[in-house]
Design an enzyme around this catalytic site. Sequence first.
Site, PDB file in Angstrom:
ATOM      1  N   ASN A  74       0.845  -1.188   0.000  1.00  0.00           N
ATOM      2  CA  ASN A  74       0.000   0.000   0.000  1.00  0.00           C
ATOM      3  C   ASN A  74       0.881   1.239   0.000  1.00  0.00           C
ATOM      4  O   ASN A  74       1.876   1.310   0.728  1.00  0.00           O
ATOM      5  CB  ASN A  74      -0.903   0.022   1.234  1.00  0.00           C
ATOM      6  N   ILE A  77      -0.139   8.867   1.252  1.00  0.00           N
ATOM      7  CA  ILE A  77       0.501  10.112   1.676  1.00  0.00           C
ATOM      8  C   ILE A  77      -0.047  10.473   3.053  1.00  0.00           C
ATOM      9  O   ILE A  77      -1.236  10.758   3.193  1.00  0.00           O
ATOM     10  CB  ILE A  77       0.222  11.261   0.683  1.00  0.00           C
ATOM     11  N   ARG A  82       0.930  10.153  11.125  1.00  0.00           N
ATOM     12  CA  ARG A  82      -0.471  10.522  11.317  1.00  0.00           C
ATOM     13  C   ARG A  82      -1.321   9.955  10.186  1.00  0.00           C
ATOM     14  O   ARG A  82      -1.380  10.489   9.095  1.00  0.00           O
ATOM     15  CB  ARG A  82      -0.628  12.042  11.378  1.00  0.00           C
ATOM     16  N   ARG A 139      -7.481   4.574   6.506  1.00  0.00           N
ATOM     17  CA  ARG A 139      -6.448   4.630   5.472  1.00  0.00           C
ATOM     18  C   ARG A 139      -5.687   3.306   5.394  1.00  0.00           C
ATOM     19  O   ARG A 139      -5.542   2.574   6.375  1.00  0.00           O
ATOM     20  CB  ARG A 139      -5.491   5.780   5.743  1.00  0.00           C
ATOM     21  N   GLU A 150      -0.705   0.665  -5.932  1.00  0.00           N
ATOM     22  CA  GLU A 150      -0.468   1.991  -6.515  1.00  0.00           C
ATOM     23  C   GLU A 150       0.725   1.968  -7.463  1.00  0.00           C
ATOM     24  O   GLU A 150       0.784   2.742  -8.416  1.00  0.00           O
ATOM     25  CB  GLU A 150      -0.253   3.020  -5.412  1.00  0.00           C
ATOM     26  N   ASP A 190      -4.171  23.090   8.768  1.00  0.00           N
ATOM     27  CA  ASP A 190      -4.576  22.036   7.849  1.00  0.00           C
ATOM     28  C   ASP A 190      -5.355  22.601   6.671  1.00  0.00           C
ATOM     29  O   ASP A 190      -5.610  23.795   6.582  1.00  0.00           O
ATOM     30  CB  ASP A 190      -5.404  20.978   8.591  1.00  0.00           C
TER      31      ASP A 190
END
Length: 489
Positions: A172, A175, A189, A194, A238, A287
């Site tokens: 996997n 980002i 984080r 994810r 990916e 953010d």
Amino acid sequence: MKYKDLRDFIAQLEQNGQLKRITREIDPYLEMTEISDRTLRAGGPALLFENPKGYSMPVLTNLFGTPDRVAMGMGQPNVGALRQVGTWLSYLKEPEPPRGLKELMEKLPIFKQVLNMPTKRLSSAPCQQLVLEGEAVDLDQIPIQHCWPGDVAPLVTWGLTITRGPYKKRQNLGIYRQQKIGKNKLIMRWLDHRGGAIDFREWQEAHPGERFPVVVALGADPATILGAVTPVPDSLSEYAFAGLLRGSRTEVVKALSCDLEVPASAEIVLEGYLEPGELAPEGPYGDHTGYYNEVDEFPVFTITHMTMRRDAIYHSTYTGRPPDEPAVLGVALNEVFVPLLQKQFPEIVDFYLPPEGCSYRMAVVTIKKRYPGHAKRVMLGVWSFLRQFMYTKFVIVCDDDINARDWKDVIWAITTRMDPARDTTLIEHTPIDYLDFASPVSGLGSKMGLDATNKWPGETNREWGQPIVQDEAVKQKVDSIWAELNILG
């Protein structure tokens, strides 16, 4: 066009006037963010800071600062051509054998591209030209940006994180931002849904107490970077999708400390592990919402090996109130989503994620309406079909006579075709973005669907209004004399 590595892409951008070298000394503490932000908002070039204050390593920012540069990175001539990428993905998500010779010929380009999906493993690679391990590992050599005044520490933003769970053959790539907390430690984080977090969770179930191998690549080739932010099917690596984008197999090399494969041309590679139970408070950081996020605990990434190319380039970005680089990526990837959604819901005409909505928190969908309740079916489908939309708070559904990308059109449809009580769908206790402090509980909130379509019998008892449309012959006549009238000068 194919780009063999990040440097090749930089050279092409510079040749096209899409990259600016900055030789003046610029501080990674706040100054690079301000310069990058002003440049991006003006639709300017990628930036290569050749003289970061206190460092000898150059910093690359705003690489994907315009939708056209995102398209270039995906090997496409323009943003509109990204629909082809979405067509590839929709086929890979649900492959079907061709029905007859005509369909075989139509799908032949996809079949040819599929040949580029297997990775090509090298015995040695540029990313391992320089090797630091153990006590020699030192993140202080890298000019990691400190983006905003309220940020707690420098932040790695474009770290391509490579993991593999115990139950899957594929690796996997994702980002995830990473806070620097020491010369060999970062905070990883990632949110629970994810891929990297799922791999780590499954690893702890299968190998309790054992360290989890992780590799972070910085400055990979554009196809590999963009492959990591594209909604590829869960069964597809990916790396394989990057080969499809690039039109050539992705070159990888075995990491020095584990069996994970890393992009052979990456500028910097960080190898190490997560120790189960080792957590640290992460944040606050500015953010993509335009706010500083809450502090929370995440796993600590301990780096055992740091490998680099000679004269390595550090690839970085910042996130803040849109537009920022993630918002630009969202605009481009929007085109990829359309064919994916249309395969599942052929009635969808267009799909738009306004960048002002933090790239994914609001969606506008136009449909060819076929029956009462159709709009509600589509909004529920958007929330459930792709994992990328599980955090979308607002879905607006309009008829196909509305331009989803024109707020004047959308607002007109909302105000003339909606009754707030009848046409609003509210759903409570749904997954919501952890960064969304407006939700009553962290990670759990509500969603709103707005049915701004014309209403059919069964949805209303009233005679529905007919839109005003000018006579076509009159329009053509006025077109023919408009220049002669010279009304607007």
